[in-house]
Design a protein around this motif. Structure first.
Motif, PDB file in Angstrom:
ATOM      1  N   LYS A 146       0.799  -1.241  -0.013  1.00 42.68           N
ATOM      2  CA  LYS A 146       0.047  -0.026   0.165  1.00 42.68           C
ATOM      3  C   LYS A 146       0.951   1.202  -0.097  1.00 42.68           C
ATOM      4  O   LYS A 146       0.583   2.258  -0.617  1.00 42.68           O
ATOM      5  CB  LYS A 146      -0.883  -0.043   1.265  1.00 42.68           C
ATOM      6  CG  LYS A 146      -2.119   1.186   1.051  1.00 42.68           C
ATOM      7  CD  LYS A 146      -3.077   1.071   2.176  1.00 42.68           C
ATOM      8  CE  LYS A 146      -3.823  -0.141   1.970  1.00 42.68           C
ATOM      9  NZ  LYS A 146      -5.121  -0.291   2.912  1.00 42.68           N
ATOM     10  N   GLU A 149       2.057   1.892  -3.705  1.00 43.89           N
ATOM     11  CA  GLU A 149       0.640   2.338  -4.161  1.00 43.89           C
ATOM     12  C   GLU A 149       0.556   3.856  -3.923  1.00 43.89           C
ATOM     13  O   GLU A 149       0.185   4.686  -4.823  1.00 43.89           O
ATOM     14  CB  GLU A 149      -0.530   1.501  -3.680  1.00 43.89           C
ATOM     15  CG  GLU A 149      -1.801   2.198  -4.558  1.00 43.89           C
ATOM     16  CD  GLU A 149      -3.167   1.499  -3.820  1.00 43.89           C
ATOM     17  OE1 GLU A 149      -4.182   1.134  -4.768  1.00 43.89           O
ATOM     18  OE2 GLU A 149      -3.298   1.405  -2.818  1.00 43.89           O
ATOM     19  N   TYR A 150       0.794   4.356  -2.765  1.00 41.76           N
ATOM     20  CA  TYR A 150       0.889   5.623  -2.556  1.00 41.76           C
ATOM     21  C   TYR A 150       1.650   6.570  -3.012  1.00 41.76           C
ATOM     22  O   TYR A 150       1.527   7.655  -3.573  1.00 41.76           O
ATOM     23  CB  TYR A 150       0.952   5.747  -0.996  1.00 41.76           C
ATOM     24  CG  TYR A 150       0.844   7.212  -0.118  1.00 41.76           C
ATOM     25  CD1 TYR A 150      -0.369   7.825  -0.072  1.00 41.76           C
ATOM     26  CD2 TYR A 150       1.822   7.983  -0.445  1.00 41.76           C
ATOM     27  CE1 TYR A 150      -0.418   9.049   0.455  1.00 41.76           C
ATOM     28  CE2 TYR A 150       1.904   9.199   0.445  1.00 41.76           C
ATOM     29  CZ  TYR A 150       0.751   9.802   0.553  1.00 41.76           C
ATOM     30  OH  TYR A 150       0.701  11.058   1.148  1.00 41.76           O
ATOM     31  N   ARG A 154       2.701   4.271 -10.887  1.00 43.40           N
ATOM     32  CA  ARG A 154       2.159   3.107 -11.561  1.00 43.40           C
ATOM     33  C   ARG A 154       2.790   1.914 -11.107  1.00 43.40           C
ATOM     34  O   ARG A 154       3.924   1.845 -10.791  1.00 43.40           O
ATOM     35  CB  ARG A 154       2.029   3.323 -12.959  1.00 43.40           C
ATOM     36  CG  ARG A 154       1.255   2.471 -13.770  1.00 43.40           C
ATOM     37  CD  ARG A 154       1.013   2.948 -15.139  1.00 43.40           C
ATOM     38  NE  ARG A 154       0.225   1.838 -15.935  1.00 43.40           N
ATOM     39  CZ  ARG A 154       0.049   2.156 -17.255  1.00 43.40           C
ATOM     40  NH1 ARG A 154       0.474   3.201 -18.033  1.00 43.40           N
ATOM     41  NH2 ARG A 154      -0.709   1.183 -17.836  1.00 43.40           N
ATOM     42  N   SER A 167      -4.116  -8.012  -4.765  1.00 43.86           N
ATOM     43  CA  SER A 167      -5.197  -7.086  -4.637  1.00 43.86           C
ATOM     44  C   SER A 167      -5.541  -6.779  -3.211  1.00 43.86           C
ATOM     45  O   SER A 167      -6.051  -5.588  -2.968  1.00 43.86           O
ATOM     46  CB  SER A 167      -6.272  -7.784  -5.528  1.00 43.86           C
ATOM     47  OG  SER A 167      -6.121  -7.756  -6.700  1.00 43.86           O
ATOM     48  N   VAL A 170      -3.753  -3.540  -1.477  1.00 45.41           N
ATOM     49  CA  VAL A 170      -3.862  -2.296  -1.972  1.00 45.41           C
ATOM     50  C   VAL A 170      -5.398  -1.584  -2.021  1.00 45.41           C
ATOM     51  O   VAL A 170      -6.021  -2.515  -2.145  1.00 45.41           O
ATOM     52  CB  VAL A 170      -3.085  -2.236  -3.432  1.00 45.41           C
ATOM     53  CG1 VAL A 170      -1.760  -2.621  -3.286  1.00 45.41           C
ATOM     54  CG2 VAL A 170      -4.039  -3.031  -4.347  1.00 45.41           C
ATOM     55  N   ASP A 171      -5.237  -0.416  -2.410  1.00 48.59           N
ATOM     56  CA  ASP A 171      -6.664   0.183  -2.468  1.00 48.59           C
ATOM     57  C   ASP A 171      -7.559   0.117  -3.839  1.00 48.59           C
ATOM     58  O   ASP A 171      -8.660  -0.086  -4.004  1.00 48.59           O
ATOM     59  CB  ASP A 171      -6.687   1.797  -1.947  1.00 48.59           C
ATOM     60  CG  ASP A 171      -6.386   1.778  -0.431  1.00 48.59           C
ATOM     61  OD1 ASP A 171      -6.809   0.928   0.262  1.00 48.59           O
ATOM     62  OD2 ASP A 171      -5.699   2.758   0.138  1.00 48.59           O
ATOM     63  N   HIS A 172      -6.405   0.166  -4.694  1.00 44.78           N
ATOM     64  CA  HIS A 172      -6.913   0.182  -6.118  1.00 44.78           C
ATOM     65  C   HIS A 172      -6.244  -0.858  -6.972  1.00 44.78           C
ATOM     66  O   HIS A 172      -5.461  -0.698  -7.889  1.00 44.78           O
ATOM     67  CB  HIS A 172      -6.788   1.385  -6.701  1.00 44.78           C
ATOM     68  CG  HIS A 172      -7.607   2.724  -5.927  1.00 44.78           C
ATOM     69  ND1 HIS A 172      -8.743   2.822  -6.066  1.00 44.78           N
ATOM     70  CD2 HIS A 172      -7.117   3.651  -5.261  1.00 44.78           C
ATOM     71  CE1 HIS A 172      -9.100   3.921  -5.388  1.00 44.78           C
ATOM     72  NE2 HIS A 172      -8.033   4.223  -4.843  1.00 44.78           N
ATOM     73  N   PRO A 173      -6.737  -2.217  -6.736  1.00 41.39           N
ATOM     74  CA  PRO A 173      -6.209  -3.280  -7.443  1.00 41.39           C
ATOM     75  C   PRO A 173      -6.264  -3.101  -9.264  1.00 41.39           C
ATOM     76  O   PRO A 173      -5.365  -3.673  -9.796  1.00 41.39           O
ATOM     77  CB  PRO A 173      -6.750  -4.754  -6.979  1.00 41.39           C
ATOM     78  CG  PRO A 173      -8.015  -4.155  -6.433  1.00 41.39           C
ATOM     79  CD  PRO A 173      -7.735  -2.845  -5.887  1.00 41.39           C
ATOM     80  N   GLU A 174      -7.521  -2.535  -9.443  1.00 43.05           N
ATOM     81  CA  GLU A 174      -7.612  -2.430 -10.867  1.00 43.05           C
ATOM     82  C   GLU A 174      -6.632  -1.552 -11.678  1.00 43.05           C
ATOM     83  O   GLU A 174      -6.764  -1.613 -12.950  1.00 43.05           O
ATOM     84  CB  GLU A 174      -9.045  -1.830 -11.146  1.00 43.05           C
ATOM     85  CG  GLU A 174      -9.342  -0.205 -10.781  1.00 43.05           C
ATOM     86  CD  GLU A 174      -9.388   0.000  -9.190  1.00 43.05           C
ATOM     87  OE1 GLU A 174      -9.527   1.089  -8.839  1.00 43.05           O
ATOM     88  OE2 GLU A 174      -9.395  -0.957  -8.493  1.00 43.05           O
ATOM     89  N   ALA A 175      -5.984  -0.751 -10.754  1.00 41.19           N
ATOM     90  CA  ALA A 175      -4.857  -0.037 -11.409  1.00 41.19           C
ATOM     91  C   ALA A 175      -3.643  -0.716 -11.643  1.00 41.19           C
ATOM     92  O   ALA A 175      -2.704   0.047 -12.277  1.00 41.19           O
ATOM     93  CB  ALA A 175      -4.521   1.410 -10.515  1.00 41.19           C
TER      94      ALA A 175
END
Length: 373
Positions: A146, A149-150, A154, A167, A170-175
């Protein structure tokens, strides 16, 4: 465009980052591209002393763990080395290890930092018996995702299964995007040969996560079934002595050759017949793509990126992990049927050339990099 490929240690081991990053420089040529590589020399130890803070969690909650303390000190060392050696600005930094991605963004906050996560350190430590699942160290290491991700602009992984693994953390696995490792075909030169006795080969670091104890037990089963073979184990690691003792106790030491560490195993892998690695976990399993490009028949376990590379019965054989009898049966099929073995090898080679060529990966990377120009 001035690029920095930022690694952890210098690329030396077969597989993984070493299979791709050193070969990228020939494909990113001036005047449109300038690419440099950067890594931490292994001699650098306990040089850094700067305070370390994360934005998404407090690492001090885990500081009583020696594993966490070592990780933080490595972070400090990499930060010290980066500040000492890198002053010039870059248009883009592509990092290939969590510590590297975090450090690069700290040193170059205005520069886009792309982060490729090639493997799971915490899974390896759990499988190797170093840390406990859901224990202090496991929670610390998964918290790093995380933070990445922060901080980073990318994130990439090398397989869909590993993206699924990341997934929950992290907060946004789709990214998260997928870019598989690429391999320079010029390094791999299949050699026509006809071995009277089947030659099995595996290439990996000798650690519990690779399942070599299962492989040795499967080979003992092959011997019990009256099959002849030679097993070549290329690589070194902390359990080599244990594996040698296991081979002796199973009565297959004479059929097994331990090579130790070898810098370029792809130079003589083409002379073998069957590549086998019963890993307990693999984010991607680069060595399978390398074996395919050497035109070897492949046997692997139904885990992680291996099962994304091998379609059972089409370009290789898949077996459940932790099952030496199933592994022995798969190997027996290939030992007894050279025509089937060759059919799988050719199919595996064709698929690897189509999906994992370095040119294809370079094309993907250039498209991504140009988004930050």
């Amino acid at each position: 465009m001035k690029l920095l490929q930022a690694l952890f240690f210098p690329p030396e081991q077969p597989g993984g980052v070493s299979s791709m990053i050193p070969y990228l420089q020939d494909r990113f040529n001036p005047p449109h591209w300038e690419m440099e590589m950067f890594s931490l020399p292994k001699r650098i130890r306990n040089k850094g002393s700067q305070s370390v803070e994360f934005h998404t969690f407090d690492w001090h909650e885990y500081k009583q763990s020696p594993v966490v303390q070592k990780y933080i000190q490595t972070y400090r060392d990499y930060l010290w080395w980066t500040k000492l050696r890198l002053q010039q600005p870059y248009d883009l930094i592509h990092a290939h290890h969590p510590i590297v991605g975090l450090v690069m963004k700290e040193v170059f906050p205005e520069t886009p930092v792309l982060m490729s996560i090639h493997s799971s350190y915490e899974r390896e430590l759990i499988l190797n018996g170093v840390i406990e699942e859901n224990g202090l160290e496991h929670r610390f290491l998964t918290s790093i995702y995380k933070e990445l991700e922060y901080r980073c602009d990318r994130m990439f992984t090398s397989s869909r299964s590993f993206m699924d693994y990341l997934s929950p953390y992290v907060d946004h696995p789709e990214a998260i995007s997928i870019i598989p490792n690429g391999f320079d075909e010029k390094r791999f030169k299949p050699v026509p040969h006809d071995n009277e006795v089947a030659q099995l080969v595996t290439v990996c670091r000798l650690v519990p996560a690779k399942g070599l104890d299962i492989l040795l037990k499967a080979c003992a089963e092959l011997k019990k079934r009256g099959l002849t073979y030679v097993l070549h184990i290329i690589g070194d690691g902390p359990i080599r002595k244990e594996l040698e003792e296991l081979a002796q106790s199973l009565g297959i030491y004479d059929e097994t050759i331990f090579y130790g560490y070898t810098l370029h195993p792809e130079e003589f892998m083409p002379f073998f017949d069957i590549f086998v690695l019963p890993s307990r976990a693999e984010a991607f399993g680069s060595v399978f793509a390398e074996a395919a490009l050497c035109c070897l028949a492949m046997v692997g376990t139904e885990v992680g990126g291996i099962s994304e590379q091998i379609e059972d019965g089409i370009n290789g054989l898949l077996v459940p992990p932790e099952d030496p009898v199933a592994l022995a049966t798969a190997l027996e099929k290939l030992i007894l049927d050279p025509a089937f073995r060759y059919e799988l090898a050719r199919s595996g080679s064709d698929q690897a050339k189509d999906h994992y060529s370095l040119n294809r990966v370079v094309h993907q990377l250039k498209k991504v990099y140009l988004q930050y120009k």
